[in-house]
Design an enzyme around this catalytic site. Structure first.
Site, PDB file in Angstrom:
ATOM      1  N   TYR A 351       0.810  -1.298   0.066  1.00 55.50           N
ATOM      2  CA  TYR A 351       0.005  -0.105   0.019  1.00 55.50           C
ATOM      3  C   TYR A 351       0.806   1.383   0.002  1.00 55.50           C
ATOM      4  O   TYR A 351       1.873   1.297   0.793  1.00 55.50           O
ATOM      5  CB  TYR A 351      -1.051  -0.036   1.363  1.00 55.50           C
ATOM      6  N   GLU A 385      -5.742   5.886   5.322  1.00 56.53           N
ATOM      7  CA  GLU A 385      -5.624   4.812   4.645  1.00 56.53           C
ATOM      8  C   GLU A 385      -4.789   3.878   5.088  1.00 56.53           C
ATOM      9  O   GLU A 385      -4.751   2.808   4.843  1.00 56.53           O
ATOM     10  CB  GLU A 385      -5.234   5.250   3.210  1.00 56.53           C
ATOM     11  N   LYS A 446      -0.731  -0.861 -14.181  1.00 56.94           N
ATOM     12  CA  LYS A 446      -1.207  -0.564 -12.877  1.00 56.94           C
ATOM     13  C   LYS A 446      -2.749  -0.809 -12.731  1.00 56.94           C
ATOM     14  O   LYS A 446      -3.437  -0.132 -13.577  1.00 56.94           O
ATOM     15  CB  LYS A 446      -0.936   0.850 -12.167  1.00 56.94           C
TER      16      LYS A 446
END
Ligand code: AMP
Ligand code: PCX
Ligand code: MG
Length: 516
Positions: A351, A385, A446
């Site tokens: 992440y 996040e 991506k």
């Protein structure tokens, strides 16, 4: 089994000159709890600490009039220990912080590379601190005579825990904190900050401990790729304990890089990898390619789309945000973490790589890429996040090597032409990892987790089928998240108590009426 999970993963703490504060913390994070009562003659510190798995030793450090609590962990302990005589204070991260505070004062927090929130009682002051990225959220309420701090906002909300004190002095006026619109009186500490509060008087002092680099470095290709690989390798090593790590992989370059370096760090031991998908959409073949190449013990989890969406209340409960984009990224991960199993695990992810590398930005013009990177590095704070609560709802500890302090500084500061080069996005990372991953993985375009898992499409489809006009979708998503936030954060309800379908219908009804 020797576990290397952090000593504590969260807390609610109250500092006050008065004794007998009752704590009723509401945490989304699962785990065992310990109650802490410290006193230094001037004030008391009452806390409930949260632990993944069994209660460990060493989650509180005290000496003289100082007591320190730390949720999370440090990644540069060897460097930090080298600053102290005899390395004597290295028994645990929280002891290290205490020793560094002793030696450096508040500037100790400028030395730390970690994923943590800290609360410390020093004489008549309380000190609150976040890591460089604010990756463990830290919330606070304050009035003269009482400061309360928690790693989950719901623990400070009106109906749970200590409550927002009447006459709370607004810390939102401080450069180190921001107010939460949906929780009056509760503030969130900003990333890379230390807030010092004189508990009796309410006087405050703010110190900044980190800021994203604005300057850009010019490096020859080989030096840049070596630097990226070595820095990321170091960050992964610092995050892999002696128990078997689990890497959640999509089969994209970011998570695959973390998996490859985790295999390397494990030194011959087999590591676990896990991929999730829905019945409509998954990246299983791509993830399997990586798992086979790295010889990991690989599993796949299919979460039916309806179940995925039904877990939206959990995602809001854990992340305590109403940002639509962020919740769409985090929902599939929430669903995944809830299915990892009962044994608390150390989970690594890819992440955040796209933020300093501009990976979400699908065009090659360098000014636009720079603008996207600068914008994202200026706006990440408060989105939550990276919060560890997301995996903690399943009882696990997660950590994100791309947001290691040093990795983040290196990636952010590379000149944009190293990020986008020869027509490739994230060129410097792809090239750095070329020897460790299959060529198909290195070259794969991506795909965001919200796309790969079909989350964005499924959430939209649900609202459209409930009668939301397509032009109102974004607003409707936001209203659903707001309604969920009100219930599971502000009102402290459990996500299982929320009728999600009814919430969606209510929002759709409002939308139909406002449009028609
Ligand atoms: P992304 O950058 O969109 O690929 O997602 C962020 C991180 O979430 C990845 O680096 C992975 O660690 C994890 N992730 C994304 N998609 C999946 C998936 N389908 N299964 C397991 N983990 C995933
Ligand atoms: N991501 C990105 C981060 C999402 C962007 N966040 C931000 N701008 N603050 C990543 O992993 O880097 C996806 C799905 O891609 C989540
Ligand atoms: Mg992906």
């Amino acid at each position: 089994m020797v576990t290397t999970l952090p000593a504590a993963t969260g807390f609610l703490a109250v500092a006050s000159p008065d004794s007998g504060v009752a704590l009723r913390p509401a945490f989304a994070a699962q785990g065992s709890r310990t109650v802490v009562r410290e006193s230094n003659g001037r004030q008391h510190l009452y806390a409930v600490l949260l632990h993944a798995g069994a209660v460990p030793d060493g989650s509180v450090a005290r000496r003289g009039g100082t007591a320190v609590l730390l949720a999370g962990e440090l990644y540069n302990q060897p460097d930090l220990c080298s600053l102290l005589p005899d390395g004597a204070a290295a028994d645990s991260d929280v002891h290290l912080v205490l020793a560094l505070l002793d030696r450096y004062g508040v500037s100790a927090f400028r030395l730390l590379n970690g994923r943590f929130a800290v609360v410390a009682m020093l004489g008549n002051r309380v000190l609150l601190a976040t890591d460089h990225a604010g990756s463990v959220p830290l919330y606070v309420t304050a009035r003269p005579g009482q400061v309360a701090a928690a790693t989950e906002a719901k623990s400070l909300a009106g109906t749970a825990g200590v409550g927002v004190p009447p006459g709370a002095r607004s810390l939102a006026a401080l450069p180190g904190a921001r107010s939460l619109a949906a929780l009056p009186g509760v503030c969130q500490l900003r990333a890379g900050m230390v807030l010092e509060i004189d508990v009796a008087k309410g006087a405050t002092d703010v110190h900044r401990t980190w800021r994203p680099p604005l300057e850009r470095r010019i490096l020859p290709e080989g030096e840049a790729t070596d630097l990226v690989r070595d820095t990321l390798r170091h960050a992964v090593r610092a995050r892999t304990g002696t128990d078997t790590p689990l890497v959640v992989i999509s089969g994209g370059i970011d998570s695959s890089s973390v998996a490859a370096l985790t295999v390397e760090a494990a030194g011959g031991a087999t590591i676990d990898t896990l991929a999730m998908g829905s019945e409509h959409d998954n990246e299983f073949p791509e993830a399997r390619t990586v798992a086979e190449h790295l010889a990991t013990r690989h599993s796949e989890i299919i979460v039916p789309t309806a179940d995925l969406l039904a877990q939206l209340p959990y995602a809001v409960w854990a992340a305590e945000t109403t940002n639509v984009d962020i919740i769409e990224y985090l929902l599939p991960l929430t669903a995944l973490y809830l299915r990892v199993g009962d044994t608390p695990r150390r989970i690594l992810t890819g992440y955040g790589a796209d933020i300093p590398l501009g990976g979400m930005h699908r065009e090659g013009r360098l000014p636009a890429l720079e603008q996207a990177v600068s914008h994202d590095m200026a706006t990440f704070d408060g989105l939550n996040e990276m919060t560890p609560v997301l995996s903690a709802v399943g009882g696990h500890w997660s950590t994100h090597p791309f947001w290691d302090r040093e990795v983040l500084a290196v990636l952010t500061s590379l000149e944009a032409g190293l990020k986008h080069r020869y027509g490739r996005d994230k060129w410097v990372l792809r090239t750095a990892m070329a020897d460790l991953l299959p060529a198909t993985t290195v070259n794969r375009p991506k795909l965001g987790v919200h796309e790969g898992s079909g989350t964005t499409a499924a959430f939209s489809a649900l609202l459209v089928s409930a009668g939301v006009p397509p032009s109102q979708l974004r607003e409707a998503k936001y209203l659903v998240l707001q309604a969920l936030f009100r219930r599971v954060v502000a009102n402290g309800e459990h996500p299982d108590a929320v009728d999600f379908a009814k919430t969606v219908d209510e929002v759709a009804g409002m939308q139909r009426r406002s449009v028609g």
